[in-house]
Design a protein around this motif. Sequence first.
Motif, PDB file in Angstrom:
ATOM      1  N   GLU A  79      52.836  32.747  26.302  1.00  0.00           N
ATOM      2  CA  GLU A  79      52.177  31.845  26.944  1.00  0.00           C
ATOM      3  C   GLU A  79      52.679  31.523  28.371  1.00  0.00           C
ATOM      4  OE1 GLU A  79      51.982  28.498  24.151  1.00  0.00           O
ATOM      5  OE2 GLU A  79      49.808  29.041  23.637  1.00  0.00           O
ATOM      6  N   GLU A  80      54.056  31.375  28.362  1.00  0.00           N
ATOM      7  CA  GLU A  80      54.905  31.332  29.654  1.00  0.00           C
ATOM      8  C   GLU A  80      54.552  32.306  30.695  1.00  0.00           C
ATOM      9  OE1 GLU A  80      58.837  30.626  28.461  1.00  0.00           O
ATOM     10  OE2 GLU A  80      58.446  28.405  28.124  1.00  0.00           O
ATOM     11  N   THR A  81      54.570  33.561  30.131  1.00  0.00           N
ATOM     12  CA  THR A  81      54.506  34.864  30.835  1.00  0.00           C
ATOM     13  C   THR A  81      53.148  34.734  31.736  1.00  0.00           C
ATOM     14  OG1 THR A  81      56.112  36.030  29.480  1.00  0.00           O
ATOM     15  CG2 THR A  81      54.361  37.194  30.664  1.00  0.00           C
ATOM     16  N   VAL A  82      52.181  34.562  30.633  1.00  0.00           N
ATOM     17  CA  VAL A  82      50.709  34.483  31.041  1.00  0.00           C
ATOM     18  C   VAL A  82      50.658  33.370  32.121  1.00  0.00           C
ATOM     19  CG1 VAL A  82      48.194  34.141  30.391  1.00  0.00           C
ATOM     20  CG2 VAL A  82      49.754  35.446  28.904  1.00  0.00           C
ATOM     21  N   ALA A  83      51.036  32.390  32.060  1.00  0.00           N
ATOM     22  CA  ALA A  83      51.090  31.294  33.149  1.00  0.00           C
ATOM     23  C   ALA A  83      51.665  31.681  34.379  1.00  0.00           C
ATOM     24  CB  ALA A  83      51.701  30.117  32.744  1.00  0.00           C
ATOM     25  N   HIS A  84      52.818  32.356  34.298  1.00  0.00           N
ATOM     26  CA  HIS A  84      53.669  32.846  35.453  1.00  0.00           C
ATOM     27  C   HIS A  84      52.711  34.024  36.246  1.00  0.00           C
ATOM     28  CE1 HIS A  84      56.818  34.244  38.140  1.00  0.00           C
ATOM     29  NE2 HIS A  84      56.591  35.380  37.412  1.00  0.00           N
ATOM     30  N   GLN A  85      52.074  34.728  35.452  1.00  0.00           N
ATOM     31  CA  GLN A  85      51.390  35.743  35.949  1.00  0.00           C
ATOM     32  C   GLN A  85      50.202  35.224  36.661  1.00  0.00           C
ATOM     33  OE1 GLN A  85      50.741  38.663  32.566  1.00  0.00           O
ATOM     34  NE2 GLN A  85      52.574  39.653  32.940  1.00  0.00           N
ATOM     35  N   ALA A  86      49.441  34.265  35.986  1.00  0.00           N
ATOM     36  CA  ALA A  86      48.064  33.721  36.609  1.00  0.00           C
ATOM     37  C   ALA A  86      48.679  33.077  37.886  1.00  0.00           C
ATOM     38  CB  ALA A  86      47.707  32.578  35.388  1.00  0.00           C
ATOM     39  N   LYS A  87      49.798  32.204  38.011  1.00  0.00           N
ATOM     40  CA  LYS A  87      50.256  31.766  39.318  1.00  0.00           C
ATOM     41  C   LYS A  87      50.319  32.866  40.182  1.00  0.00           C
ATOM     42  CE  LYS A  87      53.423  28.869  41.350  1.00  0.00           C
ATOM     43  NZ  LYS A  87      54.691  28.842  41.487  1.00  0.00           N
ATOM     44  N   THR A  88      51.112  33.812  40.039  1.00  0.00           N
ATOM     45  CA  THR A  88      51.299  34.894  40.947  1.00  0.00           C
ATOM     46  C   THR A  88      49.997  35.622  41.459  1.00  0.00           C
ATOM     47  OG1 THR A  88      53.296  35.427  39.770  1.00  0.00           O
ATOM     48  CG2 THR A  88      52.571  37.240  41.207  1.00  0.00           C
ATOM     49  N   ILE A  89      49.189  35.407  40.552  1.00  0.00           N
ATOM     50  CA  ILE A  89      47.977  36.550  40.956  1.00  0.00           C
ATOM     51  C   ILE A  89      47.066  35.558  41.972  1.00  0.00           C
ATOM     52  CG2 ILE A  89      45.663  36.994  40.110  1.00  0.00           C
ATOM     53  CD1 ILE A  89      46.882  38.204  37.614  1.00  0.00           C
ATOM     54  N   GLU A  90      47.139  34.335  41.631  1.00  0.00           N
ATOM     55  CA  GLU A  90      46.419  33.301  42.746  1.00  0.00           C
ATOM     56  C   GLU A  90      47.339  33.213  43.864  1.00  0.00           C
ATOM     57  OE1 GLU A  90      45.691  28.436  42.799  1.00  0.00           O
ATOM     58  OE2 GLU A  90      46.149  29.351  40.984  1.00  0.00           O
ATOM     59  N   GLU A  91      48.506  33.386  44.005  1.00  0.00           N
ATOM     60  CA  GLU A  91      49.277  33.465  45.286  1.00  0.00           C
ATOM     61  C   GLU A  91      48.825  34.635  45.872  1.00  0.00           C
ATOM     62  OE1 GLU A  91      53.291  32.961  44.021  1.00  0.00           O
ATOM     63  OE2 GLU A  91      53.184  30.874  43.762  1.00  0.00           O
ATOM     64  N   LEU A  92      48.856  35.596  45.199  1.00  0.00           N
ATOM     65  CA  LEU A  92      48.651  36.953  45.743  1.00  0.00           C
ATOM     66  C   LEU A  92      47.178  37.034  46.412  1.00  0.00           C
ATOM     67  CD1 LEU A  92      50.129  39.691  43.420  1.00  0.00           C
ATOM     68  CD2 LEU A  92      51.027  39.023  45.900  1.00  0.00           C
ATOM     69  N   SER A  93      46.272  36.419  45.852  1.00  0.00           N
ATOM     70  CA  SER A  93      44.725  36.261  46.365  1.00  0.00           C
ATOM     71  C   SER A  93      44.762  35.611  47.582  1.00  0.00           C
ATOM     72  CB  SER A  93      43.899  35.782  45.106  1.00  0.00           C
ATOM     73  OG  SER A  93      42.628  35.604  45.452  1.00  0.00           O
ATOM     74  N   ASP A  94      45.539  34.502  47.631  1.00  0.00           N
ATOM     75  CA  ASP A  94      45.414  33.713  48.610  1.00  0.00           C
ATOM     76  C   ASP A  94      45.802  34.220  49.782  1.00  0.00           C
ATOM     77  OD1 ASP A  94      44.156  31.510  47.273  1.00  0.00           O
ATOM     78  OD2 ASP A  94      46.285  30.430  46.985  1.00  0.00           O
ATOM     79  N   GLN A  95      46.985  35.051  49.496  1.00  0.00           N
ATOM     80  CA  GLN A  95      47.615  35.986  50.864  1.00  0.00           C
ATOM     81  C   GLN A  95      46.791  36.934  51.033  1.00  0.00           C
ATOM     82  OE1 GLN A  95      51.486  37.487  49.404  1.00  0.00           O
ATOM     83  NE2 GLN A  95      52.484  35.355  49.332  1.00  0.00           N
ATOM     84  N   LEU A  96      46.311  37.565  50.202  1.00  0.00           N
ATOM     85  CA  LEU A  96      45.067  38.640  50.693  1.00  0.00           C
ATOM     86  C   LEU A  96      44.107  38.061  51.617  1.00  0.00           C
ATOM     87  CD1 LEU A  96      44.299  41.575  50.315  1.00  0.00           C
ATOM     88  CD2 LEU A  96      43.229  40.862  48.112  1.00  0.00           C
ATOM     89  N   ALA A  97      43.607  37.023  51.017  1.00  0.00           N
ATOM     90  CA  ALA A  97      42.340  36.402  51.722  1.00  0.00           C
ATOM     91  C   ALA A  97      42.970  35.962  53.269  1.00  0.00           C
ATOM     92  CB  ALA A  97      41.870  34.806  51.069  1.00  0.00           C
ATOM     93  N   GLU A  98      44.196  35.458  53.363  1.00  0.00           N
ATOM     94  CA  GLU A  98      44.373  35.238  54.547  1.00  0.00           C
ATOM     95  C   GLU A  98      44.877  36.458  55.661  1.00  0.00           C
ATOM     96  OE1 GLU A  98      45.513  33.002  57.789  1.00  0.00           O
ATOM     97  OE2 GLU A  98      45.180  31.984  55.764  1.00  0.00           O
ATOM     98  N   GLN A  99      45.324  37.649  54.944  1.00  0.00           N
ATOM     99  CA  GLN A  99      45.606  38.727  55.655  1.00  0.00           C
ATOM    100  C   GLN A  99      44.016  39.312  56.075  1.00  0.00           C
ATOM    101  OE1 GLN A  99      47.876  41.083  53.369  1.00  0.00           O
ATOM    102  NE2 GLN A  99      49.810  40.064  53.765  1.00  0.00           N
ATOM    103  N   TRP A 100      43.181  39.173  55.311  1.00  0.00           N
ATOM    104  CA  TRP A 100      41.966  39.641  55.535  1.00  0.00           C
ATOM    105  C   TRP A 100      41.118  38.914  56.745  1.00  0.00           C
ATOM    106  CZ3 TRP A 100      39.668  44.094  54.553  1.00  0.00           C
ATOM    107  CH2 TRP A 100      38.421  44.234  54.907  1.00  0.00           C
ATOM    108  N   LYS A 101      41.474  37.610  56.951  1.00  0.00           N
ATOM    109  CA  LYS A 101      41.139  36.778  58.158  1.00  0.00           C
ATOM    110  C   LYS A 101      41.903  37.378  59.355  1.00  0.00           C
ATOM    111  CE  LYS A 101      40.544  32.443  55.698  1.00  0.00           C
ATOM    112  NZ  LYS A 101      40.932  31.219  55.538  1.00  0.00           N
ATOM    113  N   VAL A 102      43.029  37.769  59.382  1.00  0.00           N
ATOM    114  CA  VAL A 102      43.926  38.411  60.308  1.00  0.00           C
ATOM    115  C   VAL A 102      43.365  39.577  60.777  1.00  0.00           C
ATOM    116  CG1 VAL A 102      45.840  39.054  61.028  1.00  0.00           C
ATOM    117  CG2 VAL A 102      46.036  37.007  59.969  1.00  0.00           C
TER     118      VAL A 102
END
Length: 69
Positions: free
Chosen positions: A12-35
Motif C-alpha cells: 500500500e505504501e509503494t502504491v501510494a508513493h507511485q501514485a504521487k510520483t505519477i501525479e507529479e510527472l503528469s503535472d510536469q508533463l502538462a507544464e512542459q507541453w504548455k512551454v
Amino acid sequence: MSADDERITRLEETVAHQAKTIEELSDQLAEQWKVIEQVRAKLDRLTERFLSLEEASLEAPPITKPPHF
C-alpha cells in the motif's frame, strides 16, 4: 501484526508513493507541453517574419536610368 499484514502495508505504501510520483510527472508533463506550445507559436511567428523579410529583400530593385543619361 502478521507477515501478510506487513506485506500488504508495504504494498500500500509503494502504491501510494507511485501514485504521487505519477501525479507529479503528469503535472510536469502538462507544464512542459504548455512551454512547447509557446515555443512553437514563437517559432511560427519568427518563421513568417523571416520569410516576409526574405521575400522583401529578393524583390528586384526598380529600374531607373543611370545618372549620366
